[in-house]
Enzyme design. Sequence first.
Site, PDB file in Angstrom:
ATOM      1  CG  ASP A 351      -4.565  -4.696  -0.663  1.00 13.16           C
ATOM      2  OD1 ASP A 351      -3.963  -3.697  -1.255  1.00 13.16           O
ATOM      3  OD2 ASP A 351      -5.437  -5.441  -1.392  1.00 13.16           O
ATOM      4  CD  GLU A 551      -8.240  -2.106  -5.614  1.00 11.43           C
ATOM      5  OE1 GLU A 551      -8.741  -2.206  -4.426  1.00 11.43           O
ATOM      6  OE2 GLU A 551      -7.365  -1.536  -6.014  1.00 11.43           O
TER       7      GLU A 551
HETATM    8  C1  BGC Z   1      -4.190   3.216  -5.424  1.00 10.75           C
HETATM    9  C2  BGC Z   1      -4.547   1.475  -5.892  1.00 10.75           C
HETATM   10  C3  BGC Z   1      -5.133   1.166  -4.659  1.00 10.75           C
HETATM   11  C4  BGC Z   1      -6.579   2.051  -4.398  1.00 10.75           C
HETATM   12  C5  BGC Z   1      -7.079   1.379  -2.928  1.00 10.75           C
HETATM   13  C6  BGC Z   1      -5.398   3.712  -5.247  1.00 10.75           C
HETATM   14  O1  BGC Z   1      -5.517   5.187  -5.199  1.00 10.75           O
HETATM   15  O2  BGC Z   1      -3.690   3.644  -6.729  1.00 10.75           O
HETATM   16  O3  BGC Z   1      -3.287   0.970  -6.131  1.00 10.75           O
HETATM   17  O4  BGC Z   1      -5.175  -0.089  -4.964  1.00 10.75           O
HETATM   18  O5  BGC Z   1      -6.109   3.236  -4.333  1.00 10.75           O
HETATM   19  O6  BGC Z   1      -8.256   2.259  -2.959  1.00 10.75           O
HETATM   20  C1  BGC Z   2      -5.203  -3.761  -4.200  1.00  6.62           C
HETATM   21  C2  BGC Z   2      -3.911  -4.704  -4.390  1.00  6.62           C
HETATM   22  C3  BGC Z   2      -2.674  -3.947  -4.736  1.00  6.62           C
HETATM   23  C4  BGC Z   2      -2.504  -2.824  -4.075  1.00  6.62           C
HETATM   24  C5  BGC Z   2      -1.287  -1.846  -4.525  1.00  6.62           C
HETATM   25  C6  BGC Z   2      -4.804  -2.487  -3.456  1.00  6.62           C
HETATM   26  O1  BGC Z   2      -5.990  -1.681  -3.354  1.00  6.62           O
HETATM   27  O2  BGC Z   2      -6.124  -4.599  -3.499  1.00  6.62           O
HETATM   28  O3  BGC Z   2      -4.389  -5.726  -5.246  1.00  6.62           O
HETATM   29  O4  BGC Z   2      -1.783  -4.690  -4.655  1.00  6.62           O
HETATM   30  O5  BGC Z   2      -3.678  -1.769  -3.870  1.00  6.62           O
HETATM   31  O6  BGC Z   2      -1.705  -1.127  -5.588  1.00  6.62           O
END
Ligand code: BGC
Ligand code: BGC
Length: 867
Positions: A351, A551
């Site tokens: 991830d 998230e």
């Molecule tokens: C991204 C997400 C990612 C997240 C993690 C964002 O900037 O666009 O895809 O899941 O950061 O902290």
């Molecule tokens: C998220 C994932 C996601 C990835 C890419 C991460 O922060 O936990 O679910 O696929 O970002 O965007």
Amino acid sequence: MKISANVRPAQGQAWTRALALALLLGTAACTAATTESGVETAPAAPSAPADAPAQQSASADHVRWPSVKSGVARDPAVEARVEKILAGMSVEEKVAQTIQPDIASVTPADMRRYKFGSILNGGNSAPGNNETAPAREWLALADAFWDAAMSAEWAGEKIPPIWGSDAVHGHTNVVGATIFPHNIGLGAMRNPDVIQKIGEVTAAEMALTGIDWDFSPTLAVVRDDRWGRSYEGFSEDPEIVRSYAGRMVEGLQGRPGTPGFLGAGKVISSAKHFVGDGGTSAGKDQGDNPSTPEELRDIHGAGYPPAIEAGVQAIMASFSSVRGEKTTGDRDLLTVALKEDMNFDGFVVGDWNAHGQVPGCSNTSCSAAMNAGLDMYMAPDSWRGLYDSTLAQVRSGEIAQARLDEAVRRILRVKIRAGMFEKPKPSARPMAGEFNRLGSPEHRAVARQAVRESLVLLKNQNKLLPLSPKRNVLVAGDGADNIAKQSGGWTITWQGTGISNKDFPNGQSIFGGIAETVKAAGGTATLSTDGSYKSKPDAAIVVFGEEPYAEFVGDRPTIEYSPADKKDLELLQKLKKAGIPVVAVFLSGRPMWVNPEINASDAFVAAFLPGSEGGGVADVLFADAAGKPRNDFKGKLSYSWPKRVDQSPLNRGDTNYDPLFAYGFGLTYADAGNLAPLSEERPAGARTGADGVLFGRGTVPGGWTLGLRDEGGPASPVAGNAGATGTGRLRVAGVDRRAQEDARRFTWSGQGWAAAQILAAQPIDLTREANGELSLILDYRVDAAPSAPVTIGMDNATLPIGGLLRAAPVGQWASVAIPLRCFATAGVDMSRIAIPFSFATAGRLTLSISDVRVASAAGPQGRCGQE
Ligand code: BGC
Ligand code: BGC
């Protein structure tokens, strides 16, 4: 997972919480040393052996996971081709296959130079940094990266890259796509056939834009609804997850063994987040799952065997930990459980910089993850350093050459199975560029069916529903004409915020659908967000609920709906008082405590996050011209609905299970839907947020406020991540520490006294904490030293802290713990604190803050301030 399996769950939980806290405190110093100075910590342990299925080397507490037969049979021709390509690769090329940068931080020129195996677009990344870029720009960028890789110099055969994206409820990064209900609503639908169709539509829309790979489905089994990702799970129970997993994979990839498998209009699927993401303590995102090995396998892991049987080709490792160990560095899970026990022969992707959370690792260096079985690092902005260090680690033997080969072998195997070597550039593939199919009527019809079938009717007093479409209906609430709000997070932007109806050219709001239905039948529908009206309506539909989040930003201390702001409740009550029958349509990413709102409504519908096809709501709420239901309610709760504010976790099968509406509940039009008034009592003496956090991960607890105050003036609440006082003396902006915008920088201009404050939703009681010798702990970084005295305070009492800030090294994260008793001594009534944190100066100061919490300090009790 090297911790004894005999720890009983309850003990395990307390133990892990203590550990998590210790780690949190420890990380403060550690992060400063690695990120800020660029020094890499030395990797802890020597490399574990590469995955060698013959030699089982699980630790003592490993339980066997089921032996699974993948739907994709091993093909000797494919394997021979993998070996041939592998044999021709340089070590640099091999390392590059295992690294996945984000399009916000990598260019086609970088691709030509490094020849990465994959790229991704994170939730906030889009072509040209424009989140609303048209579909053709996505396709053009896919071509650019593909061309760059294929025009590079290769030692042997050219290897096409694959682009991954979070099409988690439709291809939602792209404007105009069909947006399906989030998984929580799909769980209520209980219809695996529709799940497969959703996979098919999603794959087809991704193919239009030249994207090869979907980071979906999420197979989390969500056990604590305070988790900000609750809506990404189908259910709290393994049964639904199990029945959906394979069908979604098949919808996305096609059926293994048929000619269409991973062919035209199909994408690679990845099940995520392996494993236990939905079971972290207190629902903390990226937190620790205290489950026993058996619970982990049987509850949290339930969706993986069917996904592998259906032929899923990638699996994403979770950010979270299991009994204290980060999954991304856990060999027992990534190698033994997944690859050996379950025979998974695709690849494991990490991830978002999750490898950086493994002990001994940083975002730019982590042999431990690859040695544990990770095959591809998601290294959005850290790819350059990670490439260099991984290459060095392979050369030094810290990562065995055999382990690297095995990782690359898996990636190549998937690329061959997906036909990547035969496919022409993205825009030349079947369906690519047929943008009229993005959000086409056929695709939207699938989404609208899913909306109809996912609505759960919780109350229908005196059979108010279905409504007659021939009457005069008032449509109120800030969710009524708001496609962004009905879609939730992971919609165009990561958080699903900052967008409006114009960004959904193919979508329809809930009001839009109601207006269409009512108009066609000769009635009238009036939109009035605040519920005001000229002529009294026959009925009101109020659409309200949670604002979008994704998230950790969605983590909440309790499942109470909107603890501080009661405007929706007041709106319902006002209409009801006026004698108007009220239908509540509640938008949320989880079940919530809404007893007062249910009491104030005659009918109550849990709509979850239905997505772009708001018309599906009217399909069910309104009768036909003859007064007969056009569509009955089919949705049945896939998550238990709470009776009390403090009821989380709450899951079917709990001892003393006492929900308001049990798992599986959902009225139909045949049922009597009357409900006696519910208790509106909330537990007294609300405490701090989850785990004592006052500010963390960029947010304050739900309903709380971060405020900025000038002398004599009221605190102005900061909405979003930036703001200023009325005079502009004090400003705040989002800054990154461990994650994007997870900290705030406060800049005092020196033009007069101003304060940054955290205001509780209701006064909090910290008597117990103060007696228990807990401290107020602040993680901070001085960016420019103070020019005048500075104070830290609670309510009206303050302690000096300027000396500490002047002594602190500029630009480095540090942590200070001030005993709560210091504030008690300074006169604070610890049983009723309205402002648990306040920071003020009249001088100049630039200070970043990432965490404020009430916890036990790691070392000896600190001082009561420093002049
Ligand atoms: C991204 C997400 C990612 C997240 C993690 C964002 O900037 O666009 O895809 O899941 O950061 O902290
Ligand atoms: C998220 C994932 C996601 C990835 C890419 C991460 O922060 O936990 O679910 O696929 O970002 O965007």
